[in-house]
Write an enzyme that holds these catalytic residues in place. Sequence first.
Site, PDB file in Angstrom:
ATOM      1  N   GLN A   1      -4.624  -4.898   7.158  1.00 55.70           N
ATOM      2  CA  GLN A   1      -5.630  -5.846   6.664  1.00 55.70           C
ATOM      3  C   GLN A   1      -5.585  -7.162   7.438  1.00 55.70           C
ATOM      4  O   GLN A   1      -6.269  -8.121   7.061  1.00 55.70           O
ATOM      5  CB  GLN A   1      -5.409  -6.126   5.164  1.00 55.70           C
ATOM      6  CG  GLN A   1      -5.517  -4.906   4.276  1.00 55.70           C
ATOM      7  CD  GLN A   1      -6.931  -4.342   4.206  1.00 55.70           C
ATOM      8  OE1 GLN A   1      -7.904  -5.020   4.558  1.00 55.70           O
ATOM      9  NE2 GLN A   1      -7.056  -3.104   3.777  1.00 55.70           N
TER      10      GLN A   1
ATOM     11  N   ASP B   1       3.015  -4.274   8.188  1.00 58.18           N
ATOM     12  CA  ASP B   1       1.796  -3.492   7.982  1.00 58.18           C
ATOM     13  C   ASP B   1       0.628  -4.457   8.218  1.00 58.18           C
ATOM     14  O   ASP B   1       0.359  -5.332   7.401  1.00 58.18           O
ATOM     15  CB  ASP B   1       1.787  -2.927   6.555  1.00 58.18           C
ATOM     16  CG  ASP B   1       0.448  -2.309   6.170  1.00 58.18           C
ATOM     17  OD1 ASP B   1      -0.494  -2.345   6.988  1.00 58.18           O
ATOM     18  OD2 ASP B   1       0.339  -1.790   5.043  1.00 58.18           O
TER      19      ASP B   1
ATOM     20  N   HIS C   1       0.874  -1.186   0.000  1.00 56.81           N
ATOM     21  CA  HIS C   1       0.000   0.000   0.000  1.00 56.81           C
ATOM     22  C   HIS C   1       0.910   1.234   0.000  1.00 56.81           C
ATOM     23  O   HIS C   1       2.017   1.178   0.533  1.00 56.81           O
ATOM     24  CB  HIS C   1      -0.834  -0.056   1.286  1.00 56.81           C
ATOM     25  CG  HIS C   1      -1.903   0.975   1.408  1.00 56.81           C
ATOM     26  ND1 HIS C   1      -1.645   2.276   1.777  1.00 56.81           N
ATOM     27  CD2 HIS C   1      -3.241   0.895   1.249  1.00 56.81           C
ATOM     28  CE1 HIS C   1      -2.789   2.948   1.828  1.00 56.81           C
ATOM     29  NE2 HIS C   1      -3.768   2.131   1.508  1.00 56.81           N
TER      30      HIS C   1
ATOM     31  N   LYS D   1     -10.724  -0.167  10.388  1.00 57.93           N
ATOM     32  CA  LYS D   1     -10.983  -1.329   9.540  1.00 57.93           C
ATOM     33  C   LYS D   1     -11.421  -2.532  10.372  1.00 57.93           C
ATOM     34  O   LYS D   1     -11.719  -3.589   9.828  1.00 57.93           O
ATOM     35  CB  LYS D   1      -9.726  -1.700   8.744  1.00 57.93           C
ATOM     36  CG  LYS D   1      -9.325  -0.660   7.699  1.00 57.93           C
ATOM     37  CD  LYS D   1      -8.169  -1.174   6.865  1.00 57.93           C
ATOM     38  CE  LYS D   1      -7.410  -0.084   6.154  1.00 57.93           C
ATOM     39  NZ  LYS D   1      -8.123   0.510   5.023  1.00 57.93           N
TER      40      LYS D   1
ATOM     41  N   CYS E   1      -4.829   2.507  -3.672  1.00 64.08           N
ATOM     42  CA  CYS E   1      -3.615   3.009  -3.030  1.00 64.08           C
ATOM     43  C   CYS E   1      -2.437   2.068  -3.229  1.00 64.08           C
ATOM     44  O   CYS E   1      -1.640   1.846  -2.317  1.00 64.08           O
ATOM     45  CB  CYS E   1      -3.822   3.265  -1.543  1.00 64.08           C
ATOM     46  SG  CYS E   1      -5.080   4.472  -1.218  1.00 64.08           S
TER      47      CYS E   1
END
Lengths: 144, 409
Positions: B201, B198, B121, B224, B364
């Site tokens: 998600q 990261d 991302h 999220k 993104c």
Amino acid sequence: MSFNNLDQLYRQVIMDHYKNPRNKGQLDEGSLTIDMNNPTCGDRIHLTMDVEDGKVSEAKFEGEGCSISMASASMMTQAIKGKEIETALKMSKIFSDMMQGNDYPNDLDLGDIEALQGVAKFPARIKCATLAWKAMEKGLSEQE
Amino acid sequence: MNALEIKKYFPILDQEVNGHPLVYLDNAATSQKPVQVIEALDKYYREYNSNVHRGVHTLGNRATDAYEGARDKVRKFIHAKAREEIVFTRGTTTALNTIAQSYGRANVNEGDEIVITYMEHHSNIIPWQQLAKEKGAVLKYLPLQENGSVLLEDAREMITEKTKIVSIMMVSNVLGTINPIKEIAEIAHQKGAVMVVDGAQTAPHMKIDVQDLNCDFLAFSGHKMCGPTGIGVMYGKKEHLEKMEPIEFGGEMIDFVGLYDSTWKELPWKFEGGTPIIAGAIGLGAAIDFLEEIGLDEIEQYEHRLADYAMEKMSTIEGMTIYGPLAGEKRAGLVTFNLGDVHPHDVATVLDAEGIAVRAGHHCAQPLMKWLNCSATARASFYVYNSEEDIDRLVQGLVKTKEYFSDVF
């Protein structure tokens, strides 16, 4: 298939411009060249124009994007060819008003462009329609 | 797990959009919020809104207890060793930027390497680009396989003694790939590099155990995972955080302030300058309670089943291109696709007219779009409240989209 609301957006003439874009391609080096993209969605336009005696003598575009953005680019190049810079910029202003749902003067013949009126009802798609016009405006306002 | 029962906790989902019951499939962008989270925010503002860590009044104490209580929930949620390792930030982006600007600036020098992948991302690309430019370091991209995976042998080759930072997303927001973080972290450590993850998600959809992964840093966002916007987490191993300098200075983060010099509070507060994101943290705590009540393993399994179902149904549509893991391979709960020649924006507009919300665009991830050789894609991403029925609606919508555009073409 009936999507009454969608049919206002995807008018036949728009889909025709999308499928058979007018003025696709690019002019020789030395032409007025503008690259613009819509960073939120990835749409991109490469616009080249020739200006002679204060008039847009030729305009071509290349790009990637949805039906609305590409059809709008096709219609825009068709509309400004042969027009005075001032007239082209006025059309851009009218187009912007049209997209915002504002009243606009009807002393210019907009031709196919009026088919894009329905876009105003789809706020998420207005940016798609205005990309090519912004590129033209940027290029020509520097020429004035 | 009963998605239809869970859906009842989400008031926003009970509405019609363009004359059809809403099917919300844009969860990778942001999830909806259950009443438990909405009520936690409401209760904080109605009953005990106060600044934290200062003053001696009752409301201030209640707010401090709730804010710090949320930190304890996060620690447990990601299985961190200590609460000092949990720093609240504005979101994943701020967390990754803080790691780059604080740890990165202090540890990356000219000629050093930073290794990321093609699937990242933008928020896990640009902070490293900027750092590399500033320091004269080299930014390297791990290549992707046809199915969107990263090979460990590539990682072994590209991560070298010069590598100081390896930063990789655990789950791809576009491909749905689940990366072998634990194995890559081991390779990074063998070469003396730190592993940054990261987890934007990942945190909403599966169990994270930072000690088992042995990652040095982890970043994720609250919004999220059923929490509010504006709150996120930077996890860092204490040994790193202790040595790192804050990048924001002001109230809350100081110990002693002199005219020409100041000292910082201990961890984690030295990284939380200014009045912290109190309501956000409390909301995130409520979201964690909500997800743990369902069970993260349950959620993960359920979403895999949904993704399999979606893959099966969607691949029957003629002209459908699906990106990422192949059928039968493990994928997170999202499907990114293109429908023949119909541009993703047009797909999303027709689906919206049917009450179905999906994402269209570059997600993104422009370098990844370039790798996929397309300028945009459409994406349906699932969460705990989605059901097979939602996917059936999506498939019906896609069939209609195809018919609609074949009519006008």
